[in-house]
Every structure is written in C-alpha cells, then in structure tokens.
Design a protein around this motif. Structure first.
Motif, short mmCIF file in Angstrom:
data_model
loop_
_atom_site.label_atom_id
_atom_site.label_comp_id
_atom_site.label_asym_id
_atom_site.label_seq_id
_atom_site.Cartn_x
_atom_site.Cartn_y
_atom_site.Cartn_z
N VAL A 122 0.83 -1.21 0.00
CA VAL A 122 0.00 0.00 0.00
C VAL A 122 0.86 1.25 0.00
CG1 VAL A 122 -1.67 1.32 1.35
CG2 VAL A 122 -1.95 -1.15 1.08
N LEU A 123 1.91 1.27 0.83
CA LEU A 123 2.75 2.47 0.91
C LEU A 123 3.47 2.73 -0.40
CD1 LEU A 123 4.27 2.17 4.51
CD2 LEU A 123 2.27 3.46 3.75
N ASP A 124 3.92 1.67 -1.05
CA ASP A 124 4.61 1.85 -2.33
C ASP A 124 3.64 2.34 -3.41
OD1 ASP A 124 7.01 1.08 -1.26
OD2 ASP A 124 6.84 -1.01 -1.89
N ALA A 125 2.46 1.75 -3.45
CA ALA A 125 1.49 2.12 -4.48
C ALA A 125 0.97 3.54 -4.30
CB ALA A 125 0.33 1.14 -4.48
N SER A 126 0.91 3.99 -3.04
CA SER A 126 0.37 5.31 -2.75
C SER A 126 1.44 6.39 -2.62
CB SER A 126 -0.45 5.27 -1.45
OG SER A 126 0.39 4.87 -0.37
N SER A 127 2.71 5.98 -2.74
CA SER A 127 3.85 6.90 -2.61
C SER A 127 3.88 7.59 -1.25
CB SER A 127 3.82 7.95 -3.74
OG SER A 127 3.86 7.33 -5.01
N LEU A 128 3.48 6.87 -0.21
CA LEU A 128 3.48 7.43 1.14
C LEU A 128 4.59 6.85 2.03
CD1 LEU A 128 -0.35 7.53 2.01
CD2 LEU A 128 1.14 9.44 1.37
N ARG A 129 5.42 5.97 1.50
CA ARG A 129 6.42 5.30 2.34
C ARG A 129 7.31 6.32 3.05
NH1 ARG A 129 8.66 0.56 3.16
NH2 ARG A 129 7.46 -0.47 1.52
N GLY A 130 7.72 7.35 2.36
CA GLY A 130 8.64 8.30 2.96
C GLY A 130 8.04 9.13 4.08
N CYS A 131 6.74 9.04 4.27
CA CYS A 131 6.08 9.82 5.33
C CYS A 131 6.20 9.15 6.70
CB CYS A 131 4.60 10.03 5.00
SG CYS A 131 4.31 11.05 3.53
N PHE A 132 6.54 7.87 6.72
CA PHE A 132 6.50 7.13 7.98
C PHE A 132 7.91 6.83 8.48
CE2 PHE A 132 2.36 6.49 6.15
CZ PHE A 132 1.52 6.63 7.24
N ASP A 133 8.14 7.17 9.74
CA ASP A 133 9.45 6.96 10.37
C ASP A 133 9.59 5.55 10.95
OD1 ASP A 133 10.53 9.84 10.36
OD2 ASP A 133 8.55 10.07 11.26
N ALA A 134 8.49 4.90 11.20
CA ALA A 134 8.54 3.56 11.79
C ALA A 134 7.32 2.77 11.36
CB ALA A 134 8.61 3.65 13.31
N ILE A 135 7.52 1.47 11.15
CA ILE A 135 6.43 0.54 10.84
C ILE A 135 6.59 -0.66 11.76
CG2 ILE A 135 5.37 -0.97 9.13
CD1 ILE A 135 6.47 0.96 6.98
N VAL A 136 5.55 -0.95 12.53
CA VAL A 136 5.53 -2.15 13.37
C VAL A 136 4.44 -3.06 12.82
CG1 VAL A 136 5.15 -3.07 15.68
CG2 VAL A 136 6.38 -0.90 15.39
N ALA A 137 4.85 -4.17 12.24
CA ALA A 137 3.92 -5.11 11.62
C ALA A 137 3.80 -6.37 12.48
CB ALA A 137 4.41 -5.47 10.22
N ALA A 138 2.98 -7.32 12.02
CA ALA A 138 2.74 -8.54 12.79
C ALA A 138 4.04 -9.28 13.10
CB ALA A 138 1.78 -9.45 12.01
N GLU A 139 5.01 -9.24 12.16
CA GLU A 139 6.26 -9.98 12.36
C GLU A 139 7.16 -9.36 13.42
OE1 GLU A 139 5.51 -10.02 7.79
OE2 GLU A 139 5.00 -8.78 9.53
N ASP A 140 6.87 -8.14 13.84
CA ASP A 140 7.77 -7.42 14.73
C ASP A 140 7.47 -7.61 16.21
OD1 ASP A 140 9.19 -6.20 12.56
OD2 ASP A 140 7.48 -4.85 12.30
N VAL A 141 6.35 -8.25 16.54
CA VAL A 141 5.97 -8.39 17.94
C VAL A 141 5.69 -9.85 18.25
CG1 VAL A 141 5.00 -6.06 18.07
CG2 VAL A 141 3.52 -7.96 17.42
N THR A 142 5.81 -10.16 19.53
CA THR A 142 5.45 -11.52 19.99
C THR A 142 4.01 -11.58 20.46
OG1 THR A 142 6.32 -11.02 22.19
CG2 THR A 142 7.82 -12.08 20.64
N ARG A 143 3.45 -10.43 20.83
CA ARG A 143 2.07 -10.36 21.32
C ARG A 143 1.35 -9.24 20.57
NH1 ARG A 143 5.42 -10.44 25.40
NH2 ARG A 143 5.13 -8.21 25.79
N GLY A 144 0.31 -9.61 19.85
CA GLY A 144 -0.45 -8.62 19.10
C GLY A 144 -1.45 -7.86 19.96
N LYS A 145 -2.15 -6.92 19.34
CA LYS A 145 -3.20 -6.18 20.05
C LYS A 145 -4.24 -7.17 20.59
CE LYS A 145 -2.63 -2.46 16.64
NZ LYS A 145 -3.29 -1.71 15.56
#
Length: 594
Positions: A122-145
């Motif tokens: 989504v970020l690549d298709a919308s050209s918004l990647r450079g707006c975000f300083d950090a991304i925390v996805a499912a792979e980055d945590v041991t316990r989700g919301k």
C-alpha cells in the motif's frame, strides 16, 4: 513535535470488509460460519490471533493443531491478496491527513497486526512510504493487540528518531487497538469506520473518518495529557461489562415501560434467564424482575415466605447475616443456624436443625458467600429441605452464571439473582425465579409487602409481560444485551473462562508467597481471598493497585489483612497478565525492589 501512530486496516486502508470475507471463506471449509458481530470483537488481532479467537468462540478450537493453524493463516493471506487486488484502496482522507501531518513536522508510525508485505504494497502504491518513520507489523511483535507491545515499540522508535520523548496520539478503529494504545500511554482517537462509535471504548475522541481530522488541531490535542483510563474491575459485582451492554444502556430499543417493545424485551429476559441458568423445563419456573438489587429481591422473597410460617436461615457469612437482619427488621418469624464463616454449610447440621423444629416451613441459604469466596453445597442442602418437607429459597446472586448450579436438582422453590454479577449487566435489577407449583402456595399464604409483593409481581408480569410500576427501561435493555452476549459466548465457555483465569491468578500469587485464605475445596473459583503480607495493609494495597489501573475489593469486613480477586467480569487474558504484573510490583517488599 508529536508522534502520530496509525492503525493500518480500517484506518489508513479501507479493507476490513476484505479481511472479513477472507476469514469467512477459509473458516467455512471447517463448517464455521462467522458473523460480522462476532468478527468485530477481534478487530486489531493479527491473522493467527483472529483465527484462534474465532475458532474458540464457535467451539472449534480443538479442531486444528499447530500445523493446520499455520496452513489456515497462509490460506487466509492468499485469499486476502486475491480479494484485495494488488493495491487496496486508501481510507477516506488518509492521504491528505498523512501529508499534512508530515508537513507540520509530526513523526508518523504504523502499528498493525497486518503483515509487512501488505503494508509495503500500500505504501509503495500510494507513494506514502517516505512519510512514515517507523512501521511495526505482525512480524515485529510476539504479542499482538490488545497487548501494547507494538505501540510501545513504535513509540520507542519515534522517540529515538526525534532524540526526545514525544507526546503521542493513536488513531484506531477497533476496541483491541484502542486498549493497546492507551496501555502504551497514547492519547486515542476512535475512527467509526468499522465499528459503531458506541463500541470504541477508551477513545478520547471519536470521528467518522480521517477526513474529519485537522492536522494542526490533532497536534495540539496530542500534546494535551490523555484522560485517565477507568480502572479495570476485578470485583464480584458490579463488574466490568461487555461493550454491547454499555451500548444498550445508552441507546435502549424503547423509551417507556408500557410500550410493546418493552414487553418483548422483558419476555426475552425471562426466557434467557431461565435458559442460561440451565433449567431444563422452561415451564417449571417463572422469572420476575424488580427494580432493586439482589438484596431487594431477597427481601421480596422473605416477605412472601412470611405468610407460610416461620423459617430457618442457615448463616455462615456476611450475606446470610444480612438475610437474618432483613427478616428481623420485617418482623418475620425465623430461627438462625450459625455456622463457621471459613467452611461450607454442613447439610447434616441443617437437617438436625430442621428436625428439632418441625414448625419450620422454609429454609433460606446463600449459595456463594462472596466476601469469603466460600461455596456452599446447594444441591445437598436442597435435598435435606425436601426430605423435611420445607420450602427452600437460595440467594444465588454471585454464583448464578459464574459456575454451574442445578436449580432443579436442588429443588429450589425461590431463586434470587441480580443484574450486576456474572450475567454481566449493570446494577439495579433484582431477579426472582419462582417454582410454578410453589407460587400457588405463596398466593394462598399472601405474605407481607406492597412494592415488593412477589406474588402480585409474578401475576402481572406473566399476565401482561409488564411490571406493576414504572421501570428504568435502560437497565432492562442492558440486561437483555448481557443475556444476548452470554448466549453468543456460551454460558459454559463463560464459566470456564472465569475458572481458568482464577487458577492462573492463584498460581501466580502462591508463587509469590501470597496464599489463598481458603482451601481449594471450599472455594468457588470465581472470587478468591488472599492473605496480604504483614507490611502491606489493605488500604495501602488498594491505593497502589488503583494507581496501577486495577480495583480490587477487601476480604471479610474489618480484616485489613486480606484482599479479594474476582474474575466474574468481562475480562480477557490481557487483563489477567496486566493484573499479575501489577500484583508483582505492589507485593514486592520495598527493601527488595530494584
């Protein structure tokens, strides 16, 4: 400078309907048909967590092992990719808000249970990647919301980029995400794009879409301190209630107690109460609802019993002592069997007391002495009463819907419960179940009381599905919603959850040298008292636990050396883990703290 943390699905990207359809398709193969209402409860969970929760909800959690679960997750992700296409659509107002916040100097992050590949696309298709300083996805945590791990990680990364701690605001569309963000110390904005606004519990502000947010106003609001969260109740009643109950309380389906809609509501409540209590013959008992607490419903029963003759109150705790006082204040002829408050009532002692006084016509007992967490043998006591030919009334206020009780096997003639305990509604309604055959005896005896006239109330409610006097419609709506929630969860699963959570708390505290005050055989398993260390009296303990975000009751009145934990409320395992961590901090002696 501030930090703005965006959820992804349903916030930055408009795709929650796509996720629902993907989950629906892969679970349909297992014979599980999910509904939107149930699915919404697990919004914010990652794919694995959502599948586990849905299977558990529909009683199919044992149908898959770890390997099959992994395959289900993979199939769901493939299904999502096909349904969403290569580029899912951005949420309404998302691009404009992100660009405006970035131009204003905000640090931005995404905190999501989505896979990184989905976010990247989504970020690549919308050209918004450079707006975000950090991304925390499912792979980055041991316990989700609803665990706050992801939000805490994102805040730490943004603080590192900024070189200073930043005030933070999170934008979420689901209760689990709001809870996670609040627990990470962020101010919360609820986005009513996926769930109704009434379900967004914990939001400081609710808006219909990202387009309704102004970047400058958002930055100013983020700098303001977040409103303190209400403490989590680990009490036996009133309890933490499901969101559906709160919604019904705010927006009942009718607004006057003589409307046909109210009559239908009351009839549904009676049907559900009888069914959820496990009564096998729905014609055997009638449920009457009073505008009163459980104490008021008990008084209605005592007044009705007064006309049949003298009775016996078997007392081994605080609430049975209250029954004794109620009988005395109302001039009701009675005797009292005093029993020790630290062990269950002995049916043999009750039998001897009834045998010694053949003039007695009724017996009143408390099923669960809540202040001590003591469970009495209701079925065995009922058998004694039947053998002696006396009627039996039982206060089951804090045992009904909390652990199995067999009303029919116990031969109970009067059963008292309320809206504020394990059924999961709010205080204000007392409920009496009357055995149909016994109602005729009460009608012939005509006991005392006017407002709390049990027979008159039963007759009016059965004849017209209406109460005798004006009623708080919102309380009935909340009770009906609690019944519907229990039906959807399953009362057996509801009870099992309480027992499992309490076992975890008991084990945790015992490992810290904080024992339960009663032997396991005497405990109900839903409200347990613990002995505090000598250096920590209850008032100090309660104040520190409140600072941690949890409210716990005292034990027996006058004993500052005990506290009680109850798992009767609408609690999930994240609440249990949070409580355990807080208990560890509070119960650690000051001299040994790091």
């Amino acid at each position: 400078m501030i930090a703005v943390l965006f959820d992804f699905n349903g916030v930055l990207v408009d795709d929650e309907d796509v996720h629902f359809e993907a989950f629906r398709r892969i679970l349909e193969v297992l014979g599980v048909t999910i509904s939107h209402e149930v699915y919404r409860r697990y919004l914010g969970f990652d794919d694995r967590g959502t599948i586990v929760a849905l299977l558990a909800h529909y009683g199919r959690d044992r149908a898959v092992d770890g390997g099959e679960l992994g395959r289900l997750v993979a199939r769901k992700q493939r299904s999502y990719a096909r349904l969403a296409g290569q580029h899912p659509r951005l949420g309404f107002g998302a691009r404009a808000l992100v660009l405006a916040l970035r131009a204003a100097g905000a640090r931005l992050a995404i905190v999501s249970g989505a896979r990184r590949a989905e976010i990247d696309a989504v970020l690549d298709a919308s050209s918004l990647r450079g707006c975000f300083d950090a991304i925390v996805a499912a792979e980055d945590v041991t316990r989700g919301k609803p665990d706050p791990e992801g939000y805490r990680l994102a805040r730490a990364r943004l603080d590192a980029v900024a070189g200073t701690p930043l005030p933070a605001v999170a934008i979420e569309d689901a209760p689990a995400g709001l809870r996670a963000a609040r627990d990470a110390g962020a101010r919360c904005i609820g986005l009513a794009t996926t769930c109704p606004a009434a379900e967004l519990d914990g939001a400081d502000e609710i808006v219909p879409s990202l387009a309704a947010l102004d970047a400058q106003a958002l930055m100013q609001a983020a700098a303001a301190p977040a409103a303190p969260a209400q403490p989590i109740l680990f009490t036996p009643g009133p309890v933490r209630v499901p969101p559906a109950v709160t919604r019904a309380l705010v927006d009942p389906p009718c607004n006057y107690h003589r409307q046909e809609a109210f009559c239908a509501l009351r009839a549904d409540i009676e049907r559900d109460i009888v069914g959820l209590l496990g009564i096998r013959d729905p014609t055997a008992y009638q449920a009457a609802v009073f505008t009163a607490t459980g104490t008021g419903a008990n008084e209605a029963c005592l007044l009705a019993l007064a006309g049949t003759g003298p009775g016996l109150v078997a007392a081994n705790g605080f609430f049975a002592a209250r029954l004794v006082e109620q009988a005395a204040r109302n001039g009701i002829a009675h005797r009292v069997l005093e029993a020790p408050p630290d062990r269950p009532l002995d049916p043999a002692e009750i039998d001897r007391a009834l045998a010694a006084a053949p003039e007695l016509r009724w017996l009143y007992v408390v099923s669960h002495e809540t202040r001590a967490g003591l469970k009495n043998p209701l079925t065995e006591i009922g058998a004694v009463a039947r053998r002696r030919g006396v009627a039996v009334a039982a206060d089951v206020v804090s045992s009904a819907f909390a652990y199995p009780i067999d009303v029919e096997a116990a031969g109970l003639d009067l059963v008292v419960t309320s809206s504020s305990k394990a059924i999961g509604a709010v205080p204000g309604l007392g409920i009496v179940l009357v055995r149909a055959a016994f109602l005729e005896r009460l009608r012939a005896a005509r006991g005392a009381g006017y407002y709390l006239d049990l027979v008159a109330e039963c007759d009016k409610q059965r004849r017209e599905s209406q109460p005798r006097f004006a009623q708080p419609v919102a309380l009935y709506a909340a009770l009906a919603a609690a019944c519907a929630h229990l039906r959807s969860v399953g009362v057996e699963a509801h009870m099992a959850r309480m027992q499992r959570q309490m076992q975890a708390i008991v084990a945790h505290l015992e490992a810290q040298g904080v024992p339960a005050t009663l032997p396991a055989a005497y405990r109900s398993g839903v409200a347990v008292n613990f002995r505090l260390p000598a250096w920590l009296p209850y008032p100090t303990f309660a104040r520190r636990m409140l600072q941690e975000g949890y409210y716990l009751l005292y034990g027996p009145p006058g004993d500052d050396g005990q506290f009680q934990v109850s798992t009767i409320g609408d609690l999930d395992d994240t609440h249990i883990a949070g409580l355990q961590a807080a208990l560890t901090r509070v119960l650690t002696p000051p001299t040994t703290k790091a």
